[in-house]
Write a protein that holds these residues in place. Structure first.
Motif, PDB file in Angstrom:
ATOM      1  N   CYS A 115     -11.365 -38.506 -47.313  1.00 13.87           N
ATOM      2  CA  CYS A 115     -10.122 -38.065 -46.683  1.00 13.87           C
ATOM      3  C   CYS A 115     -10.399 -36.838 -45.795  1.00 13.87           C
ATOM      4  CB  CYS A 115      -9.124 -37.711 -47.778  1.00 13.87           C
ATOM      5  SG  CYS A 115      -7.636 -36.925 -47.200  1.00 13.87           S
ATOM      6  N   VAL A 116      -9.744 -36.786 -44.643  1.00 16.65           N
ATOM      7  CA  VAL A 116      -9.901 -35.632 -43.756  1.00 16.65           C
ATOM      8  C   VAL A 116      -8.722 -34.682 -43.956  1.00 16.65           C
ATOM      9  CG1 VAL A 116      -9.996 -34.876 -41.356  1.00 16.65           C
ATOM     10  CG2 VAL A 116     -11.265 -36.916 -42.082  1.00 16.65           C
ATOM     11  N   SER A 117      -9.017 -33.418 -44.210  1.00 17.26           N
ATOM     12  CA  SER A 117      -7.954 -32.426 -44.428  1.00 17.26           C
ATOM     13  C   SER A 117      -8.080 -31.306 -43.399  1.00 17.26           C
ATOM     14  CB  SER A 117      -8.067 -31.807 -45.826  1.00 17.26           C
ATOM     15  OG  SER A 117      -8.066 -32.790 -46.809  1.00 17.26           O
ATOM     16  N   GLU A 118      -6.960 -30.650 -43.141  1.00 18.58           N
ATOM     17  CA  GLU A 118      -6.952 -29.481 -42.253  1.00 18.58           C
ATOM     18  C   GLU A 118      -7.597 -28.295 -42.969  1.00 18.58           C
ATOM     19  OE1 GLU A 118      -5.440 -29.195 -39.166  1.00 18.58           O
ATOM     20  OE2 GLU A 118      -5.021 -31.364 -39.203  1.00 18.58           O
ATOM     21  N   VAL A 119      -8.308 -27.495 -42.236  1.00 18.73           N
ATOM     22  CA  VAL A 119      -8.810 -26.251 -42.811  1.00 18.73           C
ATOM     23  C   VAL A 119      -7.667 -25.226 -42.718  1.00 18.73           C
ATOM     24  CG1 VAL A 119     -10.434 -24.350 -42.507  1.00 18.73           C
ATOM     25  CG2 VAL A 119     -11.194 -26.710 -42.169  1.00 18.73           C
ATOM     26  N   PRO A 120      -7.284 -24.596 -43.822  1.00 16.00           N
ATOM     27  CA  PRO A 120      -6.222 -23.587 -43.756  1.00 16.00           C
ATOM     28  C   PRO A 120      -6.601 -22.499 -42.743  1.00 16.00           C
ATOM     29  CG  PRO A 120      -6.861 -24.001 -46.031  1.00 16.00           C
ATOM     30  CD  PRO A 120      -7.822 -24.742 -45.166  1.00 16.00           C
ATOM     31  N   VAL A 121      -5.609 -21.949 -42.114  1.00 18.91           N
ATOM     32  CA  VAL A 121      -5.853 -20.984 -41.044  1.00 18.91           C
ATOM     33  C   VAL A 121      -6.752 -19.832 -41.514  1.00 18.91           C
ATOM     34  CG1 VAL A 121      -4.774 -19.353 -39.477  1.00 18.91           C
ATOM     35  CG2 VAL A 121      -3.691 -21.564 -39.920  1.00 18.91           C
ATOM     36  N   PHE A 122      -6.438 -19.306 -42.680  1.00 17.88           N
ATOM     37  CA  PHE A 122      -7.210 -18.142 -43.130  1.00 17.88           C
ATOM     38  C   PHE A 122      -8.672 -18.491 -43.391  1.00 17.88           C
ATOM     39  CE2 PHE A 122      -6.757 -20.004 -47.294  1.00 17.88           C
ATOM     40  CZ  PHE A 122      -7.820 -19.488 -48.018  1.00 17.88           C
ATOM     41  N   TYR A 123      -8.921 -19.775 -43.546  1.00 21.95           N
ATOM     42  CA  TYR A 123     -10.259 -20.210 -43.918  1.00 21.95           C
ATOM     43  C   TYR A 123     -11.059 -20.698 -42.715  1.00 21.95           C
ATOM     44  CZ  TYR A 123     -13.699 -21.894 -47.329  1.00 21.95           C
ATOM     45  OH  TYR A 123     -14.827 -22.061 -48.095  1.00 21.95           O
ATOM     46  N   PHE A 124     -10.413 -20.730 -41.550  1.00 22.41           N
ATOM     47  CA  PHE A 124     -11.102 -21.285 -40.380  1.00 22.41           C
ATOM     48  C   PHE A 124     -12.357 -20.485 -40.036  1.00 22.41           C
ATOM     49  CE2 PHE A 124     -12.064 -21.187 -35.885  1.00 22.41           C
ATOM     50  CZ  PHE A 124     -12.289 -22.542 -35.645  1.00 22.41           C
ATOM     51  N   GLN A 125     -13.367 -21.217 -39.609  1.00 19.34           N
ATOM     52  CA  GLN A 125     -14.587 -20.573 -39.126  1.00 19.34           C
ATOM     53  C   GLN A 125     -15.261 -21.511 -38.131  1.00 19.34           C
ATOM     54  OE1 GLN A 125     -16.431 -18.060 -38.058  1.00 19.34           O
ATOM     55  NE2 GLN A 125     -16.084 -17.109 -40.071  1.00 19.34           N
ATOM     56  N   HIS A 126     -15.913 -20.916 -37.133  1.00 19.66           N
ATOM     57  CA  HIS A 126     -16.599 -21.738 -36.132  1.00 19.66           C
ATOM     58  C   HIS A 126     -17.833 -22.391 -36.723  1.00 19.66           C
ATOM     59  CE1 HIS A 126     -14.072 -20.485 -32.822  1.00 19.66           C
ATOM     60  NE2 HIS A 126     -14.129 -19.250 -33.312  1.00 19.66           N
ATOM     61  N   LEU A 127     -18.243 -23.458 -36.054  1.00 18.17           N
ATOM     62  CA  LEU A 127     -19.453 -24.157 -36.483  1.00 18.17           C
ATOM     63  C   LEU A 127     -20.616 -23.766 -35.598  1.00 18.17           C
ATOM     64  CD1 LEU A 127     -17.964 -27.760 -37.004  1.00 18.17           C
ATOM     65  CD2 LEU A 127     -18.001 -25.822 -38.592  1.00 18.17           C
ATOM     66  N   ASP A 128     -21.793 -23.788 -36.148  1.00 20.18           N
ATOM     67  CA  ASP A 128     -22.976 -23.507 -35.336  1.00 20.18           C
ATOM     68  C   ASP A 128     -23.456 -24.799 -34.669  1.00 20.18           C
ATOM     69  OD1 ASP A 128     -24.334 -24.977 -37.204  1.00 20.18           O
ATOM     70  OD2 ASP A 128     -25.334 -23.262 -38.147  1.00 20.18           O
TER      71      ASP A 128
END
Ligand code: ZN
Length: 1038
Positions: free
Chosen positions: A395-408
């Motif tokens: 299942c694909v879930s949204e990352v909560p805003v506070f938990y967002f981080q960029h990918l390398d």
């Protein structure tokens, strides 16, 4: 066999042609053999599907161990007093697939014979401490004796040799000569072909089967197997045609390892240890990094350090195989159980990092929207880091805003190394109120000490002993690291036919007693002052503990209640809205008129009948309901029993065994001889680290799922494992089944999430993640098996099965499944070789010795000589064991002490558990985690006896010498006492030292632990068992 002096005894009393006396016990090979599933429909041996040849993936778990050391964000705390820094993967940790792991991963690669031997030794789990002791191999012995009536073509004629299993008794005194020593010393490889050449095909041994003798190399060793070493037969006969076997000198009868099926053993002549590469040696101080999927960990008996790099440490989770079969068909075909043994609170050594604690504040841990799996290293971040795909349900879930981080550039979050839940196999989350009962934070747990003050316990001095000990022990209640005092509250109850509660409020000058005699409707007569903080109430508690023995000094009351005592504990926790543990010290069957009253239902006539199972079943009703109540309240029960006769342990231990509790038993307790032993148990138990009011859920990726659970647990539904408490030594064994096909490419994942209350009353989630490989090749599956975990599973499933079916059926199933697993390997994985050869997978080469030992354990052996309570006790204690403890239980350590190097620090290497390893002039220590013996040969040198006992000879030893070693100021005495105390320290339980002289009456007790020999109460020797299994395998293959 009968001509070999085999004395058939129950359950092997029905002699059959061929292997005398077996059929009765193992069951005549059923026309329709029973495999695997207790009570399930018998399954035949399946032919393998047409060759599937895909090679297994070896990709790492998706986390290159980049040595970036960075600080965790402020929401990350660390358990313990370790520095706040997240330990970066050390330079010592090898990169992927590096040679140091090859020892686990590359079993199929050709190894020189000595390496095979070393592998074998390590697999035997004897040389645990990194010493390379040159041990003699069992030679692969010719197999003709199985071939009745006439030898197969090309086989030499053998003189039937006398008395294989009893060789020892003829030749017991002469120390065994090591064939290995002989071989190497003479520079002549055995058989010319086998030892010298690399093992063929990596799997099976030795060169062309030479006339069936295939002298093979190291026995069961390496990849190949030699054959059930039917001792004497092969070796005592004249050299056989076609064998080219240059045996230097006459083969020593007692010593040839063939006589014992063998593996290790003390060689007469020491080789240069360096000339034998030893897996064990290489493991000393070895670092095991958990960065690879499906990596087989070091054996439980070896010394290693774990570095968590994305998979849970093997201290937390071990598996029966680290490469799951892709399909249910394949799983069914090989009959290898798929299971994990999970010890969620396993103790970590000081040099390993404690689990990090992640706190996401009010939002709580991040979980998959669908399957509720917790954030872990296997989640795949996509869409620039805004969403993630669950590796368990996709299942694909949204990352909560506070938990967002960029990918390398590799698609990995740039905060990867800063977040334990992204880079570690194990970690904790602080749980929010959603995870608490009634959405309220829990109160700190409580311990209630409940002492049976009936006549027996007063008279034996037990009550005084407990009260005195508690005064010092309460200072040592578990506390959080860095905390000044323990948050755990304490309370006290004494009882016989009625219960006495004590008010120990700190403001009181004297403790107050309140008696509850209405035991049918148990209630707690006081709230305030019953459960108190020990520090505050120390004076009143001291006062109470001083008074209790005197208060009941003149009691004549011999009847007791039991269920109401537990009920009282539950009610007290309910009233205080907390979880906790009851410590109950009890001596006799509860016969007083009260709920849970028991009566003597012991009946030895039921042994070996279809009704034997009733001896293990608890009495239903009261105790069943009580378990439910306890689990609902988070009330764990630890039971210390001091019986002088049968007390229906199966019923009395029902609540402890469903609440994560322990049961300790001291038969005919006497303070002088058992007091210290009991106190050691009590101290260990009270100080164990643990969690309360726990629920465990094991999630898996698609294709397989957890179907069965074994442990001191309670299940209200099919998925939630409830434990009123779980301590550092308790393990849950989880069985898995397929519900779809697994993919070699993506592998298989499991996540064990344990919700619990800490000792200070914080609600937490402890997460353990493990990734496994999947394979469509049976050889890969077998290669990744772990015998110690397999036997843990078999022990638990068999011990549960005897609740519902005759013990004999269960033994039959065990043998049949053993034969089936090994036959399937032989048929599908081994190189072609003579049918007479027993070929075992490398990872399971010592499996038969454990299996045979398991079948001889008290619960399974079906002997009327064993006490029903002892059998029930052993059954229950194994149910909660981790891999390390079950391994030791089934293969005790036998440690020679007469030649101990007093200057060396480590414990000497153990030898094989067989009578023939003993010598009249020797001193041996034997321990299995529950018992410890010091055995003194009748010709022990007087100077040794003098050094240890300060007595001129064995004959001078008095009764008081038999339970303790005097503290003498000489190197040997110090060394032996140090070894014993180290072992006592290390094991979860105390062990009572028993000193036995050879030929003393007590020696029988000791001998039942020599698990390679024929069982004292029935059960085959290891060698006989191998022969039998081999015959079964051959039948399956024809
Ligand atoms: Zn999911």
């Amino acid at each position: 066999m009968s001509q070999q002096g085999y004395v058939a005894a129950p359950p092997y009393s029905q002699a059959q042609p061929g292997i005398g006396g077996y059929q009765g016990g193992f069951g005549a090979p059923p026309a329709q053999p029973l495999y695997g599933h207790y009570g399930g429909p018998p399954q035949g041996f399946n032919a393998p599907p047409a060759g599937v040849m895909k090679s297994p993936p070896t990709s790492p778990a998706g986390m290159p161990p980049s040595p970036v050391s960075s600080q965790y964000n402020p929401s990350v705390q660390q358990n313990g007093a370790h520095p706040q820094r997240y330990a970066s993967p050390s330079a010592a940790s090898p990169p992927y697939g590096q040679p140091s792991h090859s020892v686990y991963n590359n079993m199929a690669s050709p190894a020189p014979p000595t390496q095979q031997l070393a592998n074998q030794m390590s697999a035997m789990n004897l040389g645990s401490y990194g010493k390379s002791q040159p041990l003699p191999p069992t030679s692969s012995v010719a197999q003709q004796h199985f071939q009745t009536p006439a030898p197969a073509m090309g086989q030499p004629q053998m003189h039937p040799a006398p008395q294989a299993p009893h060789m020892a008794s003829q030749n017991q005194m002469s120390p065994p000569q090591s064939p290995l020593t002989n071989m190497l010393a003479s520079g002549q490889p055995m058989g010319g072909q086998s030892m010298a050449g690399p093992p063929m095909g990596g799997q099976s041994m030795a060169g062309p089967p030479m006339g069936g003798q295939s002298m093979a190399g190291p026995p069961m060793g390496g990849q190949s197997m030699a054959g059930p070493p039917m001792g004497g037969q092969s070796m005592t006969g004249p050299p056989m045609a076609g064998m080219n076997m240059p045996f230097p000198g006459p083969p020593p009868s007692g010593g040839f390892p063939g006589t014992s099926g063998g593996l290790a053993g003390p060689p007469q002549k020491k080789l240069d240890p360096d000339s034998i590469p030893s897996t064990v040696t290489r493991l000393g101080g070895h670092v095991f990094s958990t960065n690879m999927r499906g990596q087989v960990p070091p054996l439980v008996t070896t010394d290693f350090t774990v570095q968590d790099q994305g998979n849970a440490s093997p201290r937390f989770i071990r598996c029966t195989t680290y490469s799951l079969p892709c399909t249910a068909e394949l799983a069914k075909q090989c009959q290898v159980p798929l299971a994990s043994v999970i010890k969620p609170f396993a103790k970590l050594p000081k040099n390993e990092t404690p689990l990090y604690v992640v706190n996401h504040g009010e939002t709580g841990p991040i979980r998959c929207n669908r399957c509720k799996a917790y954030m872990c290293p296997y989640m795949q971040f996509i869409d620039g880091g805004r969403r993630y795909q669950c590796s368990f349900c996709n299942c694909v879930s949204e990352v909560p805003v506070f938990y967002f981080q960029h990918l390398d550039h590799m698609g990995r979050r740039v905060d990867f190394y800063e977040r334990p839940e992204l880079s570690q196999g194990s970690y904790e989350f602080v749980a929010t109120l959603d995870y608490c009962k009634n959405n309220k934070p829990p109160n700190p747990p409580a311990y209630i000490f409940m002492i049976d003050v009936s006549y027996t316990n007063i008279k034996s001095g037990l009550v005084k002993l407990v009260c005195d000990e508690l005064k010092s022990l309460l200072e040592k209640l578990p506390r959080e690291d860095g905390a000044e005092a323990s948050a755990i509250k304490v309370g006290f109850v004494t009882y016989n036919k009625v219960l006495h509660f004590y008010n120990v409020k700190s403001a009181l000058a004297q403790p107050q007693m309140m008696v509850v005699s209405d035991i049918a409707e148990m209630f707690v007569p006081l709230l305030d002052g019953f459960l108190v903080n020990y520090q505050d109430s120390r004076a009143v508690i001291y006062n109470l503990l001083d008074q209790i023995p005197d208060m009941f000094a003149d009691t004549n009351e011999s009847e007791t209640v039991f269920a109401p005592v537990i009920q009282a504990g539950v009610e007290a926790f309910k009233a205080a809205e907390c979880s906790g543990k009851l410590f109950i010290f009890h001596s006799s069957m509860p016969t007083a008129e009260a709920p849970g009253k028991l009566k003597n239902r012991d009946d030895k006539k039921l042994v070996n009948t279809d009704k034997e199972k009733t001896l293990f079943q608890p009495q239903k009703g009261v105790y069943e309901q009580l378990s439910k109540d306890c689990v609902a309240q988070g009330c764990c029960v630890d039971l210390f029993l001091f019986p002088s006769q049968y007390l229906d342990l199966a019923s009395m231990a029902d609540v402890p065994s469903h609440t994560g509790g322990s049961v300790y038993k001291y038969n005919n307790f006497q303070v002088a001889t058992d007091g210290e032993h009991f106190l050691r148990d009590l101290r260990k138990d009270l100080q164990k680290s643990l969690g309360f009011d726990a629920v465990m859920r094991v999630r898996t990726s698609t294709g397989f799922r957890a179907t069965d659970f074994f442990g001191a647990i309670y299940m209200n539904n099919t998925t939630d494992v409830e434990m009123a408490a779980v301590d550092c030594d308790k393990a849950v064994t989880v069985e898995f089944k397929h519900d779809d096909t697994l993919s070699e490419e993506s592998g298989a994942f499991m996540q064990c999430a344990l919700l619990y209350t800490t000792i200070s009353g914080q609600r937490r989630l402890r997460i353990h993640n493990l990734s496994l490989n999947c394979t469509s090749q049976l050889s890969e599956l077998y290669k990744c098996c772990e015998t110690d975990s397999l036997i843990n599973f078999f022990a638990k499933s068999a011990y549960r099965a005897i609740l519902n079916q005759p013990v004999k059926n269960v033994r039959d199933i065990l043998v049949n499944q053993t034969a089936h697993m090994l036959a399937c390997y032989r048929k599908n994985c081994a190189s072609p070789s003579a049918a007479s050869q027993l070929i075992l997978p490398d990872s399971m080469k010592v499996f038969p010795v454990y299996m045979n030992s398991l079948m001889k354990t008290a619960p399974l052996v079906g002997s009327t000589e064993l006490s029903t309570d002892d059998r029930a006790h052993q059954r229950l204690s194994v149910m909660a064991m981790g891999v390390e403890d079950s391994q030791l239980q089934l293969y005790p350590r036998l440690i020679p002490l007469h030649n101990v190097d007093v200057s060396r620090e480590a414990v000497p290497d153990p030898v094989r558990c067989s009578e023939e390893r003993l010598s009249d002039s020797g001193l041996f220590l034997l321990e299995n985690g529950h018992s410890i013996f010091l055995w003194l040969g009748q010709a022990s040198p007087p100077d040794l006896i003098q050094s240890l006992f300060n007595a001129p000879s064995l004959a001078h030893l008095q009764q008081e010498h038999m339970f303790t070693l005097p503290e003498l100021d000489n190197p040997l005495s110090k060394k032996v006492r140090t070894i014993i105390s180290e072992l006592l320290e290390k094991r979860p339980n105390s062990m009572k030292l028993q000193i036995v002289r050879q030929r003393d009456k007590l020696e029988m007790l000791f001998r039942q632990f020599l698990v390679e020999d024929k069982g004292l109460h029935g059960g085959a020797s290891y060698m006989d068992f191998l022969c039998y299994v081999h015959r079964e395998i051959r039948q399956l293959l024809t």
